[in-house]
Design an enzyme around this catalytic site. Structure first.
Site, PDB file in Angstrom:
ATOM      1  N   ARG A  89       0.812  -1.224   0.000  1.00 41.85           N
ATOM      2  CA  ARG A  89       0.000   0.000   0.000  1.00 41.85           C
ATOM      3  C   ARG A  89       0.840   1.267   0.000  1.00 41.85           C
ATOM      4  NH1 ARG A  89      -4.159  -2.001   4.451  1.00 41.85           N
ATOM      5  NH2 ARG A  89      -2.126  -2.737   5.134  1.00 41.85           N
ATOM      6  N   GLU A  98       3.285  -9.073  16.066  1.00 40.21           N
ATOM      7  CA  GLU A  98       2.717  -9.501  17.346  1.00 40.21           C
ATOM      8  C   GLU A  98       3.085 -10.955  17.624  1.00 40.21           C
ATOM      9  OE1 GLU A  98      -1.552  -9.266  19.661  1.00 40.21           O
ATOM     10  OE2 GLU A  98      -1.408  -8.675  17.561  1.00 40.21           O
TER      11      GLU A  98
END
Lengths: 174, 174
Positions: free
Chosen positions: B60, B97
């Site tokens: 993106r 994470e």
């Protein structure tokens, strides 16, 4: 234009695997003047042709696809790899040399009967572009054409695409 | 500009996993007028600021990164996910994470001491942007700043970045 681009594209031998000569387009992006010339050329090609949206295939299809859509003043539709789009979506599988890949489109990304130009950097065997065409049709749009920076003609990718649209163009042929 | 963009960004609950509200920017790309306004705004922001190249983080970060580089007349550097760049490259891992991810840059993508603006769509924890900054420095360039469309301020991503450059900006804050 073709010769100018060919001077900049870099051959990388044995990528992604032994025996393949990869056409590396990243030096085009390093050359702002050439990038603008290519974009101007694409704008001239598609202006006034009734194209109502551009769909770009992740991720190199985003590079010229989105600027072209902005310059034409029409929506840009993201066709992404599996699991990347967050909203309601439609999927399509296509064959790779080994196994399959999946691309997706948001269900609301294409207006009813919108005339969509599908753009990617490279036409090789045509598998991903054909899958993109199926996604556009499933989402309610019409395939108005295909555009590629580079076509590897010896792989006959056009054969997979011409039942969707005869309007297939590219800037560089090998 | 911020309010206009916030009206278009779509909240998608429970993506990529339960409890996360994902900020979906794809409706911006469907709006050519807004897309052009954002691009004009970015050009005005960085024109005459001594930026010598834009680096965009796949995928993106390619969306506004490349058009911005074209408009500023400077090179666009692709920072890609592992295994995607074909030529000689430098890699950098960063923590997610769960587990790690790797991004890469071509060794010859950044000229010596070139002042590079790093662009991505989203600043969250700052892991990928920091890894991009390390890549730019390893490749011989200087980090002249960071730009994001959207910042999730509560994740404190700026803390990871301000040792590279104090020039951190974004268009929309949540």
């Amino acid at each position: 234009m073709e010769e100018k681009i060919k001077k900049v594209i870099r051959d990388v031998p044995d990528f992604p695997k032994p025996g393949i000569i990869f056409k590396d387009i990243t030096p085009i992006m390093m050359d702002a003047k050439l990038s603008n010339e290519i974009l101007d050329h694409l704008v001239e090609t598609y202006e006034g042709q009734g194209i109502e949206a551009i769909a770009g295939i992740e991720s190199r299809g985003f590079l010229f696809g989105y600027p072209l859509a902005m310059r034409l003043g029409i929506p840009f539709i993201l066709i992404r790899k599996k699991g990347k789009l967050p909203y309601d979506k439609i999927s399509c599988d296509y064959d790779l040399e080994y196994g399959t890949a999946t691309i997706e489109i948001h269900t609301d990304a294409v207006g009813h009967k919108t005339k969509v130009l599908i753009h990617d950097d490279l036409l090789a065997t045509g598998g991903s572009a054909e899958a993109a065409a199926r996604l556009i049709e499933k989402a309610g749009g019409e395939v108005a054409g295909f555009n590629f920076l580079v076509e590897l003609e010896f792989l006959n990718g056009r054969q997979k695409l011409d039942s969707y649209s005869k309007n297939i163009s590219n800037l560089v042929t090998y």
